[in-house]
Design a protein around this motif. Structure first.
Motif, PDB file in Angstrom:
ATOM      1  N   ALA A 146       0.836  -1.200   0.000  1.00 42.01           N
ATOM      2  CA  ALA A 146       0.000   0.000   0.000  1.00 42.01           C
ATOM      3  C   ALA A 146       0.868   1.246   0.000  1.00 42.01           C
ATOM      4  O   ALA A 146       1.776   1.383   0.824  1.00 42.01           O
ATOM      5  CB  ALA A 146      -0.906  -0.005   1.227  1.00 42.01           C
ATOM      6  N   PRO A 147       0.618   2.153  -0.912  1.00 43.19           N
ATOM      7  CA  PRO A 147       1.423   3.379  -0.955  1.00 43.19           C
ATOM      8  C   PRO A 147       1.025   4.334   0.167  1.00 43.19           C
ATOM      9  O   PRO A 147      -0.137   4.442   0.536  1.00 43.19           O
ATOM     10  CB  PRO A 147       1.096   3.962  -2.327  1.00 43.19           C
ATOM     11  CG  PRO A 147      -0.262   3.449  -2.643  1.00 43.19           C
ATOM     12  CD  PRO A 147      -0.357   2.094  -2.010  1.00 43.19           C
ATOM     13  N   THR A 148       2.014   5.006   0.690  1.00 43.43           N
ATOM     14  CA  THR A 148       1.791   6.079   1.651  1.00 43.43           C
ATOM     15  C   THR A 148       2.697   7.234   1.266  1.00 43.43           C
ATOM     16  O   THR A 148       3.661   7.068   0.532  1.00 43.43           O
ATOM     17  CB  THR A 148       2.133   5.624   3.084  1.00 43.43           C
ATOM     18  OG1 THR A 148       3.513   5.212   3.125  1.00 43.43           O
ATOM     19  CG2 THR A 148       1.244   4.492   3.544  1.00 43.43           C
ATOM     20  N   GLY A 149       2.364   8.422   1.781  1.00 44.55           N
ATOM     21  CA  GLY A 149       3.220   9.555   1.511  1.00 44.55           C
ATOM     22  C   GLY A 149       2.510  10.660   0.770  1.00 44.55           C
ATOM     23  O   GLY A 149       1.280  10.804   0.842  1.00 44.55           O
ATOM     24  N   LEU A 174      -1.638  11.048   0.420  1.00 46.24           N
ATOM     25  CA  LEU A 174      -2.424   9.898  -0.002  1.00 46.24           C
ATOM     26  C   LEU A 174      -3.251   9.372   1.175  1.00 46.24           C
ATOM     27  O   LEU A 174      -2.782   9.339   2.327  1.00 46.24           O
ATOM     28  CB  LEU A 174      -1.517   8.783  -0.513  1.00 46.24           C
ATOM     29  CG  LEU A 174      -0.703   9.083  -1.783  1.00 46.24           C
ATOM     30  CD1 LEU A 174       0.246   7.925  -2.065  1.00 46.24           C
ATOM     31  CD2 LEU A 174      -1.626   9.315  -2.964  1.00 46.24           C
ATOM     32  N   ASP A 175      -4.460   8.982   0.898  1.00 41.18           N
ATOM     33  CA  ASP A 175      -5.281   8.353   1.933  1.00 41.18           C
ATOM     34  C   ASP A 175      -4.980   6.863   1.968  1.00 41.18           C
ATOM     35  O   ASP A 175      -4.074   6.364   1.286  1.00 41.18           O
ATOM     36  CB  ASP A 175      -6.757   8.635   1.695  1.00 41.18           C
ATOM     37  CG  ASP A 175      -7.286   8.059   0.377  1.00 41.18           C
ATOM     38  OD1 ASP A 175      -6.612   7.175  -0.192  1.00 41.18           O
ATOM     39  OD2 ASP A 175      -8.367   8.484  -0.074  1.00 41.18           O
ATOM     40  N   ALA A 221       6.394  10.645  -4.200  1.00 37.25           N
ATOM     41  CA  ALA A 221       7.750  10.635  -3.653  1.00 37.25           C
ATOM     42  C   ALA A 221       8.240   9.256  -3.258  1.00 37.25           C
ATOM     43  O   ALA A 221       9.438   9.063  -3.022  1.00 37.25           O
ATOM     44  CB  ALA A 221       7.820  11.562  -2.441  1.00 37.25           C
ATOM     45  N   GLY A 222       7.341   8.272  -3.174  1.00 35.20           N
ATOM     46  CA  GLY A 222       7.739   6.939  -2.771  1.00 35.20           C
ATOM     47  C   GLY A 222       7.812   6.792  -1.260  1.00 35.20           C
ATOM     48  O   GLY A 222       7.602   7.736  -0.491  1.00 35.20           O
ATOM     49  N   ASN A 223       8.134   5.566  -0.801  1.00 36.17           N
ATOM     50  CA  ASN A 223       8.339   5.310   0.633  1.00 36.17           C
ATOM     51  C   ASN A 223       9.377   4.211   0.767  1.00 36.17           C
ATOM     52  O   ASN A 223      10.091   3.903  -0.192  1.00 36.17           O
ATOM     53  CB  ASN A 223       7.027   4.960   1.332  1.00 36.17           C
ATOM     54  CG  ASN A 223       6.358   3.719   0.767  1.00 36.17           C
ATOM     55  OD1 ASN A 223       7.007   2.888   0.138  1.00 36.17           O
ATOM     56  ND2 ASN A 223       5.053   3.573   1.000  1.00 36.17           N
ATOM     57  N   GLY A 224       9.483   3.634   1.923  1.00 33.20           N
ATOM     58  CA  GLY A 224      10.534   2.656   2.148  1.00 33.20           C
ATOM     59  C   GLY A 224      10.417   1.406   1.314  1.00 33.20           C
ATOM     60  O   GLY A 224      11.410   0.700   1.118  1.00 33.20           O
ATOM     61  N   LYS A 225       9.225   1.090   0.811  1.00 35.41           N
ATOM     62  CA  LYS A 225       9.042  -0.140   0.044  1.00 35.41           C
ATOM     63  C   LYS A 225       8.754   0.125  -1.437  1.00 35.41           C
ATOM     64  O   LYS A 225       8.887  -0.792  -2.252  1.00 35.41           O
ATOM     65  CB  LYS A 225       7.905  -0.972   0.641  1.00 35.41           C
ATOM     66  CG  LYS A 225       8.204  -1.520   2.027  1.00 35.41           C
ATOM     67  CD  LYS A 225       7.076  -2.416   2.515  1.00 35.41           C
ATOM     68  CE  LYS A 225       7.406  -3.011   3.881  1.00 35.41           C
ATOM     69  NZ  LYS A 225       6.337  -3.911   4.362  1.00 35.41           N
TER      70      LYS A 225
END
Length: 665
Positions: A510-513, A529-530, A555-559
């Motif tokens: 799941a994307p976050t950020g 992002l929700d 921007a992406g995240n750790g995964k």
């Protein structure tokens, strides 16, 4: 030893001695009409007839089908005349591909090279009022070298020609370079008591360009009083004693020998001839032609002279004749290029016999692509194009996957010559090269597969016809991919536009950020992002009325790695409301006042309001704060049906208000 002319009647006598009848020109576009071939050439009329013959067409009523030049796969040449066959029109159109666009026939070397250039770039020919001719031309006939620096085009020498001076009158039998300079600069008006009447070929003519350079002039220093004529047509140019015009010697020979279409034998019969010229460093004058067995032939010394002798070329895209490149065209290579053990089809014994028949001299470097052996390199001959290499590709992104890495980027801003391809180099953490790949533009992505786990550095650089530009670099681990999608609805000025963004992750991540919306380098808005990977980003309600190209970035995240997309947002003018109030009646001696109010959502309209009676403007006023009171002129007795009209602005549409009536008593 140099051969000198003893009489102005020499060439005319040779024409008569050779039994050359004056005939109507016979032309050869690819025949029959509607014939299309793979290798399309346009441009110089100096070499058009010999290229028409080598294409296997009929030239001056003679078929050259048996000596048609073709590639190993059987691809043939389609050579199109500089002016319309049969009519001589310089404003006709030509169609070079089945189903392709019709475009203005390129008249002369310069126009041919321009058409080739714009066939590569996809720009409109011959200017912005023309049509796009992308991929409609494969080579250009040129009787002169490059006009611009660069490496986009390769000028492949085809044969040796010379530029002479067609003249009429014994006073012009022999001329010097200095005399020609002064005649064409306007400083010399008489030679041997004879008033001179110089002519010059059309502006795109390679012969014109070469001749002016040979005598030390340019278009800027050429006398503006000299009339322009169609290149290599003596009948229309040499009409009076004292007339003179630069002329391809090969074309003069071919026309007067009856090999090429005739535009000059009538002039020759009336006394026109090629003048002898005192070449630099010589004490006597050299004739460009001699008569052999009743036919005109080249004078080798004149052709080989560095001032008036010239190579004539077939100009091709450099990338198309690079066997290692992604744009390599083997058919073009087979026909035009001599390199190593490969011999150009145009350099075969049969082809060179045809070349000689048309008044040119064959050279051992026919087909050379080496600048050390008479080939030349030049840039695209299109205004506004420079020699810069591409800027750095933008937004280089990576979508790592299972043993794979997908790279994507945005094309760099145009910097002169068109972007042609990208060089991608992938290195491991220890600096060793994992892979190198070239991909053609407009592709802006490539996927490497079969990679081991680890950290990689990817370098992507755009290339154009000048070389490789500044690189964009990405370093990171093999991760999962994200995908960003964005849409924006058409919005009226004054209302708040919104960009709807959806980001998804591979492998169920799941994307976050945060997402960011930009126009160019300007940030217009951001959003978080929700839980479902979505965001709605509100932008300013005062973006200018236009179509905006937005870049939407995650921007992406750790995964998940970063990703981006583009969205188009169209801002339209606001729709106003127009209301007005006025007295119902007024004395005909008084002047009524009309109050007008213009409103629109999110903005205060400005601009002009007019009061109309029918189609007649009675009065005007300028809005202030969306309002204006307009004083009418005195109205004649009776009822007057009026309405207010708002003329609109750069952000608000125009609109008429409701009709109202003022009674004048």
């Amino acid at each position: 030893m140099r051969r000198t002319r003893s009489s102005a009647a020499l060439v005319a006598a040779a024409v008569v001695a050779g039994g050359l009848a004056l005939a109507s020109p016979a032309h050869a576009d690819p025949t029959p009409a509607g014939t299309f071939r793979k290798l399309v050439g346009v441009g110089s009329d100096t070499t058009q007839d010999v290229l028409n013959a080598l294409a296997g067409d009929t030239v001056n009523n003679k078929s050259y089908a048996d000596t048609a030049v073709k590639s190993a796969s059987g691809a043939g040449i389609a050579s199109y005349d500089a002016i319309e066959p049969g009519t001589g029109s310089t404003s006709s159109s030509v169609q070079t591909r089945s189903g392709g666009p019709a475009f203005l026939r390129p008249n002369g070397s310069g126009k041919g090279r321009l058409a080739l250039s714009e066939s590569l770039t996809g720009d409109k020919y011959p200017d912005s009022a023309g049509v796009s001719i992308k991929n409609q031309v494969d080579f250009a006939r040129s009787s002169s070298g490059p006009s611009t620096s660069g490496t986009a085009l390769t000028y492949i020498p085809f044969a040796r020609d010379a530029v002479g001076v067609a003249v009429k009158g014994p006073a012009l039998d022999s001329l010097t370079v200095d005399q020609l300079h002064d005649i064409y600069s306007g400083a010399l008006t008489k030679v041997g008591g004879q008033t001179v009447h110089p002519k010059i070929p059309q502006s795109s003519s390679g012969t014109r360009k070469f001749f002016l350079s040979a005598i030390g002039l340019t278009d800027a220093t050429l006398s503006p009083d000299i009339p322009t004529v169609q290149e290599n047509q003596a009948d229309s140019a040499i009409t009076e004693d004292g007339a003179l015009v630069p002329f391809s010697v090969g074309s003069w020979i071919a026309q007067n020998n009856g090999v090429a279409p005739d535009y000059s034998k009538a002039a020759a019969a009336a006394g026109a001839h090629l003048a002898a010229v005192q070449l630099p460093g010589d004490s006597g004058a050299t004739t460009p032609v001699i008569t052999v067995n009743g036919k005109l032939s080249p004078v080798t010394a004149y052709y080989e002279n560095a001032t008036f002798g010239r190579d004539v070329y077939n100009v091709v895209p450099s990338r198309a004749i690079d066997p290692a490149g992604i744009f390599y065209d083997k058919d073009l290579y087979d026909v035009f290029v001599t390199s190593g053990s490969h011999k150009a089809a145009l350099a075969s014994d049969a082809a060179e016999k045809v070349i000689a028949d048309f008044g040119f001299v064959n050279e051992p470097y026919n087909g050379s692509v080496s600048v050390a052996k008479h080939a030349k390199l030049g840039g695209l001959e299109e205004s506004g194009i420079d020699t810069s290499t591409p800027a750095k590709p933008g937004n280089l992104k990576a979508a790592p996957g299972d043993a794979s890495l997908k790279l994507s980027w945005t094309a760099p801003a145009p910097t002169g010559l068109p972007l042609t391809d990208y060089r991608i180099t992938l290195t491991r953490a220890d600096g060793t090269v994992a892979a190198v790949k070239d991909v053609p533009a407009p592709a802006t992505s490539y996927t490497f597969t079969g990679l081991a786990d680890g950290t990689y550095t990817a370098v992507v650089a755009g290339a154009n016809l000048n070389g490789t530009g500044a690189p964009a670099t990405w370093t990171g681990a093999v991760r999962f991919a994200s995908t960003t999608k964005a849409t924006a609805a058409t919005t009226a000025y004054g209302r708040t536009p919104k960009v709807t963004v959806t980001v998804t992750g591979s492998h169920g991540v799941a994307p976050t950020g945060k997402v960011t919306v930009k126009e160019g380098s300007t940030v217009l808005g951001t959003g978080a992002l929700d839980g479902s990977g979505k965001a709605s980003v509100a932008l300013s309600n005062h973006l200018k009325v236009a179509t905006h190209t937005l870049t939407v970035s995650y921007a992406g995240n750790g995964k998940l790695n970063a990703s981006s997309t583009t969205a188009t947002l169209k801002i339209t003018k606001a729709t106003p409301s127009v209301s007005s109030s006025a007295p119902g009646s007024i004395s005909h001696t008084a002047r009524a006042k009309v109050s007008v109010k213009v409103t629109a959502t999110g903005t205060t309209p400005g601009g002009t309001v007019r009061i109309y009676e029918g189609s007649k403007v009675l009065a005007t006023g300028t809005l202030s704060g969306g309002k204006v009171t307009v004083t009418l002129p005195k109205l004649s007795r009776g009822s007057h049906k009026l309405h207010a009209f708002y003329a609109g602005s750069s952000t608000v549409n125009s609109r008429s208000g409701a009709d109202f009536t003022v009674k004048s008593t």
